[in-house]
Design a protein around this motif. Structure first.
Motif, PDB file in Angstrom:
ATOM      1  N   GLN A  66       0.715  -1.423  -0.357  1.00 46.73           N
ATOM      2  CA  GLN A  66       0.279   0.451   0.297  1.00 46.73           C
ATOM      3  C   GLN A  66       0.705   2.012   0.446  1.00 46.73           C
ATOM      4  O   GLN A  66       0.718   2.009  -0.939  1.00 46.73           O
ATOM      5  N   THR A  67       2.265   1.255   0.872  1.00 47.59           N
ATOM      6  CA  THR A  67       2.885   2.096   0.946  1.00 47.59           C
ATOM      7  C   THR A  67       3.513   2.666  -1.346  1.00 47.59           C
ATOM      8  O   THR A  67       3.486   3.720  -1.373  1.00 47.59           O
ATOM      9  N   SER A  68       3.856   1.453  -1.210  1.00 50.61           N
ATOM     10  CA  SER A  68       4.484   1.353  -2.881  1.00 50.61           C
ATOM     11  C   SER A  68       3.673   1.944  -3.839  1.00 50.61           C
ATOM     12  O   SER A  68       3.821   3.191  -4.051  1.00 50.61           O
ATOM     13  N   LEU A  69       1.816   1.717  -3.213  1.00 53.93           N
ATOM     14  CA  LEU A  69       0.790   2.273  -4.280  1.00 53.93           C
ATOM     15  C   LEU A  69       0.946   4.003  -3.782  1.00 53.93           C
ATOM     16  O   LEU A  69       0.454   4.754  -5.439  1.00 53.93           O
ATOM     17  N   VAL A  70       1.273   4.752  -2.391  1.00 57.82           N
ATOM     18  CA  VAL A  70       0.840   5.416  -2.298  1.00 57.82           C
ATOM     19  C   VAL A  70       2.379   5.918  -3.161  1.00 57.82           C
ATOM     20  O   VAL A  70       1.977   7.846  -3.844  1.00 57.82           O
ATOM     21  N   GLY A  71       3.397   5.968  -3.394  1.00 52.98           N
ATOM     22  CA  GLY A  71       4.074   6.824  -4.015  1.00 52.98           C
ATOM     23  C   GLY A  71       4.085   6.690  -5.445  1.00 52.98           C
ATOM     24  O   GLY A  71       4.695   7.536  -6.064  1.00 52.98           O
ATOM     25  N   PHE A  72       3.759   5.364  -5.928  1.00 51.27           N
ATOM     26  CA  PHE A  72       3.470   5.159  -7.314  1.00 51.27           C
ATOM     27  C   PHE A  72       2.414   6.771  -7.653  1.00 51.27           C
ATOM     28  O   PHE A  72       3.125   7.035  -8.398  1.00 51.27           O
ATOM     29  N   ASP A  87      -5.914   7.254   2.740  1.00 45.98           N
ATOM     30  CA  ASP A  87      -6.862   6.730   4.202  1.00 45.98           C
ATOM     31  C   ASP A  87      -7.451   5.633   3.929  1.00 45.98           C
ATOM     32  O   ASP A  87      -7.900   5.394   5.933  1.00 45.98           O
ATOM     33  N   LYS A  88      -6.807   4.829   3.861  1.00 49.32           N
ATOM     34  CA  LYS A  88      -8.097   3.681   4.253  1.00 49.32           C
ATOM     35  C   LYS A  88      -6.966   2.474   4.291  1.00 49.32           C
ATOM     36  O   LYS A  88      -7.518   1.614   4.887  1.00 49.32           O
ATOM     37  N   MET A  89      -5.670   3.461   4.315  1.00 50.63           N
ATOM     38  CA  MET A  89      -4.789   1.380   4.933  1.00 50.63           C
ATOM     39  C   MET A  89      -5.074   1.856   6.929  1.00 50.63           C
ATOM     40  O   MET A  89      -4.558   2.678   7.021  1.00 50.63           O
ATOM     41  N   PRO A  90      -5.158   0.292   6.892  1.00 56.13           N
ATOM     42  CA  PRO A  90      -5.549   0.526   8.656  1.00 56.13           C
ATOM     43  C   PRO A  90      -4.231   0.472   9.359  1.00 56.13           C
ATOM     44  O   PRO A  90      -4.435   0.699  10.485  1.00 56.13           O
ATOM     45  N   ASP A  91      -3.425   0.245   8.667  1.00 56.60           N
ATOM     46  CA  ASP A  91      -1.866   0.976   9.293  1.00 56.60           C
ATOM     47  C   ASP A  91      -1.198   1.299   8.781  1.00 56.60           C
ATOM     48  O   ASP A  91      -1.107   1.094   7.771  1.00 56.60           O
ATOM     49  N   ARG A  92      -0.498   2.281   9.172  1.00 60.07           N
ATOM     50  CA  ARG A  92       0.920   3.225   8.256  1.00 60.07           C
ATOM     51  C   ARG A  92       1.270   3.359   9.488  1.00 60.07           C
ATOM     52  O   ARG A  92       1.785   3.048  10.425  1.00 60.07           O
ATOM     53  N   ASN A  93       3.256   3.474   9.028  1.00 57.48           N
ATOM     54  CA  ASN A  93       3.987   3.457   9.911  1.00 57.48           C
ATOM     55  C   ASN A  93       4.126   5.283   9.106  1.00 57.48           C
ATOM     56  O   ASN A  93       4.316   6.092   8.168  1.00 57.48           O
ATOM     57  N   VAL A  94       5.671   5.294  10.025  1.00 57.99           N
ATOM     58  CA  VAL A  94       6.113   6.769   9.290  1.00 57.99           C
ATOM     59  C   VAL A  94       6.980   6.716   7.829  1.00 57.99           C
ATOM     60  O   VAL A  94       6.924   7.660   7.312  1.00 57.99           O
ATOM     61  N   MET A 120       1.041  14.155  11.423  1.00 61.58           N
ATOM     62  CA  MET A 120       1.193  12.933  11.726  1.00 61.58           C
ATOM     63  C   MET A 120       2.240  13.660  13.344  1.00 61.58           C
ATOM     64  O   MET A 120       2.388  12.089  13.737  1.00 61.58           O
ATOM     65  N   GLN A 121       2.738  14.278  13.514  1.00 66.47           N
ATOM     66  CA  GLN A 121       3.379  14.521  14.639  1.00 66.47           C
ATOM     67  C   GLN A 121       1.681  14.118  16.446  1.00 66.47           C
ATOM     68  O   GLN A 121       2.508  14.188  16.985  1.00 66.47           O
ATOM     69  N   THR A 131      11.709  12.217   6.835  1.00 62.31           N
ATOM     70  CA  THR A 131      10.455  13.213   6.623  1.00 62.31           C
ATOM     71  C   THR A 131      10.960  14.372   6.205  1.00 62.31           C
ATOM     72  O   THR A 131      10.464  15.342   6.060  1.00 62.31           O
ATOM     73  N   LEU A 132      12.006  14.714   7.661  1.00 61.01           N
ATOM     74  CA  LEU A 132      12.909  15.680   7.896  1.00 61.01           C
ATOM     75  C   LEU A 132      13.054  16.264   6.391  1.00 61.01           C
ATOM     76  O   LEU A 132      12.640  17.907   5.979  1.00 61.01           O
ATOM     77  N   VAL A 133      13.412  15.832   5.255  1.00 58.05           N
ATOM     78  CA  VAL A 133      14.176  16.619   3.970  1.00 58.05           C
ATOM     79  C   VAL A 133      13.204  17.167   3.313  1.00 58.05           C
ATOM     80  O   VAL A 133      12.810  18.183   2.756  1.00 58.05           O
ATOM     81  N   ASN A 134      12.621  16.705   3.414  1.00 60.04           N
ATOM     82  CA  ASN A 134      10.728  16.955   2.683  1.00 60.04           C
ATOM     83  C   ASN A 134      10.133  17.884   3.050  1.00 60.04           C
ATOM     84  O   ASN A 134       9.576  18.825   2.664  1.00 60.04           O
ATOM     85  N   VAL A 135       9.571  17.792   4.574  1.00 56.11           N
ATOM     86  CA  VAL A 135       9.381  19.523   5.174  1.00 56.11           C
ATOM     87  C   VAL A 135       9.897  20.160   5.078  1.00 56.11           C
ATOM     88  O   VAL A 135       9.645  21.574   4.434  1.00 56.11           O
ATOM     89  N   LEU A 136      11.440  19.542   5.113  1.00 53.07           N
ATOM     90  CA  LEU A 136      12.316  21.541   4.786  1.00 53.07           C
ATOM     91  C   LEU A 136      11.994  22.084   3.608  1.00 53.07           C
ATOM     92  O   LEU A 136      12.594  23.014   3.435  1.00 53.07           O
TER      93      LEU A 136
END
Length: 501
Positions: A66-72, A87-94, A120-121, A131-136
């Motif tokens: 699912q994470t790869s799908l989000v990226g794709f 939004d539909k993912m039952p589990d999400r990690n960093v 997220m926070q 995460t930080l690279v993208n936020v910056l």
DNA sequence: GTAGGGTTAG
């Protein structure tokens, strides 16, 4: 094997194997999908794989697929769909959160990226350097300094290692928020540098008009043994341009191929044409464009048009405009510059013709918008804005500014106003330009001698540029304006761009 | 064994 091909960027082989695998009656498992999607992102074939996942819901059911799908989906531009998968993912990690934030940043939807980071926070998800690279990067684009500074604080508090990628993003954020010293401090303290950290530093100095310093860094870079790449030369050339170092720039342009084996691309030609054009070598710039091995694009003709505007060359401007009408028919900025060129020469019938041409085709001038951050809040202004809660104080301050400007001999450049209006209305409109509103708000809402930092969506208008120079002297304030292309540091009546932008 | 990253002309 599919994984090995995908990781090495040999996408077609990876996909071929997948098809063969299916042909032999073997179904890929969840482990295979992330790699297939990685391969497909490059080939734009992800939807094929996804449709197979949809037919076999159990296959796409784990967090990795699912994470790869989000990226794709975010990398091929369908951010809404990526979000719905997320939004539909039952589990999400960093990683899942970061993939979604990265998607927003890649699609230039920085505010949404930051909003998701806040969420997220709140949800207490772990944060890592990805995460930080993208936020910056989002902070850099928005000029959101307070948020960027918070990220730097987070890095220090949590002893996150400043790897070259994270350092690049941090340096870029400080430069794009207008803090040259802070960016340089970060760079000087690094233990590990990459070509990108050098590039962000050279490019950052260039964008602030610190040409000599940028070239000094370039020298240090070569001495450190880091090989410059094509991006380094963009920074070096633009450093020469913004400091008027024509000969130095010419030398750098020719040494690219000769000494480093880097063939100039269209962006390098863009820098070169800009370098020559700004310095008044219009014919030479035009010759380069006619003879270069790549067909000039709209940006190049736009650069030439701009140089014609600086040096008042109507004939060449018209040649450039003819190309631009074909290449960028809906770019309002070009018509505005052309109209200003005619206005400066007093060719009013042509000014009217330009305006009619735009109106007839429904081309609207992008409204100028300036923002200023005060006490962690970003305040935005458009021309004549009266929506701000402190609007009354702002306009009172603008009146004070107008009186004091007049006293030092300032005359509004009404020829730059594109509206169908009389002289008095034009003067009013100039006085209430978004930059001036933001600066006035800075003057009323911050203490004496505090620097005022403004971010603008368009290029600095020449009337505001002149007025801001004078304001910096009259009110004894350093005023730093980031426009669409570069930074202007106004101090004691002068600007770091040397009126060259 | 799994997914995510930076700097680019006007």
């Amino acid at each position: 094997m599919i994984r090995a091909y995908a990781l090495n960027g040999i996408c077609e082989e990876s996909l071929k194997l997948y098809i063969q695998m299916q042909y032999q009656g073997l179904q890929p498992d969840n482990f295979t999908y992330p790699f297939l999607l990685k391969a497909c992102t490059d080939l734009n074939q992800g939807k094929v794989v996804h449709s197979l996942i949809l037919k076999n819901p159990s296959l796409g059911s784990d967090i990795y697929s699912q994470t790869s799908l989000v990226g794709f989906y975010s990398s091929c531009g369908d951010i809404e769909y990526a979000r719905s998968v997320f939004d539909k993912m039952p589990d999400r990690n960093v990683v899942s959160w970061t993939a979604m934030i990265t998607g927003y940043v890649k699609q230039r939807r920085y505010n949404e990226g930051l909003a998701l980071f806040h969420k997220m926070q709140i949800e207490g998800i772990e944060i890592n350097e990805f995460t930080l690279v993208n936020v910056l990067s989002a902070c850099a684009h928005l000029g959101a300094f307070e948020m960027g500074k918070w990220v730097h604080g987070y890095i220090n508090r949590n002893r996150v290692f400043l790897n070259p990628t994270l350092a690049t993003a941090l340096i870029d954020m400080y430069f794009k928020c207008g803090y040259v010293d802070k960016a340089s401090q970060v760079f000087d303290k690094l233990t590990e540098r990459s070509v990108c950290t050098w590039n962000s530093t050279i490019g950052g100095l260039a964008m602030h008009g610190y040409g000599e310093e940028a070239l000094e860094r370039f020298k240090q870079m070569r001495m450190s043994g880091t090989k410059p790449d094509h991006i380094t030369f963009i920074g070096v050339l633009s450093a020469c341009t913004h400091s008027g170092m024509v000969e130095k720039g010419r030398e750098c342009f020719y040494s690219m191929t000769r000494d480093y084996g880097i063939e100039p691309n269209i962006k390098h030609y863009g820098c070169f044409v800009d370098l020559l054009g700004r310095a008044g070598h219009l014919e030479e710039a035009y010759e380069i464009m006619k003879n270069m091995p790549i067909k000039p694009n709209g940006v190049l003709w736009g650069t030439l048009l701009n140089a014609c505007s600086t040096h008042g060359n109507v004939e060449l401007a018209e040649i450039a405009m003819e190309q631009l009408i074909e290449l960028e028919p809906f770019n309002d900025g070009n018509y505005v510059i052309m109209s200003n060129i005619y206005a400066a020469k007093g060719q009013w019938e042509n000014v009217v013709r330009m305006r009619r041409f735009m109106n007839d085709r429904g081309i609207l001038k992008t409204p100028g918008c300036s923002s200023i951050e005060v006490n962690n809040v970003i305040h935005e202004f458009v021309v004549g804005d009266s929506r701000h809660p402190h609007s009354k104080e702002i306009y009172t301050m603008l009146n004070d500014v107008a009186v004091r400007l007049k006293a030092v001999g300032y005359v509004p450049k009404t020829s730059q106003v594109l509206l169908d209006a009389n002289e008095e209305e034009k003067r009013q409109s100039l006085c209430h330009h978004s930059e001036k509103l933001a600066i006035a708000f800075g003057l009323v809402s911050t203490g004496p001698k505090t620097s005022i930092r403004v971010v603008k969506n368009l290029r600095a208008c020449s009337d505001c540029h002149l007025a801001t120079k004078l304001i910096s002297k009259i009110y004894d304030r350093e005023i730093i304006v980031r426009d669409r292309n570069l930074f202007h540091h106004f101090k004691d009546g002068d600007c770091s761009c040397k009126d060259y932008w």
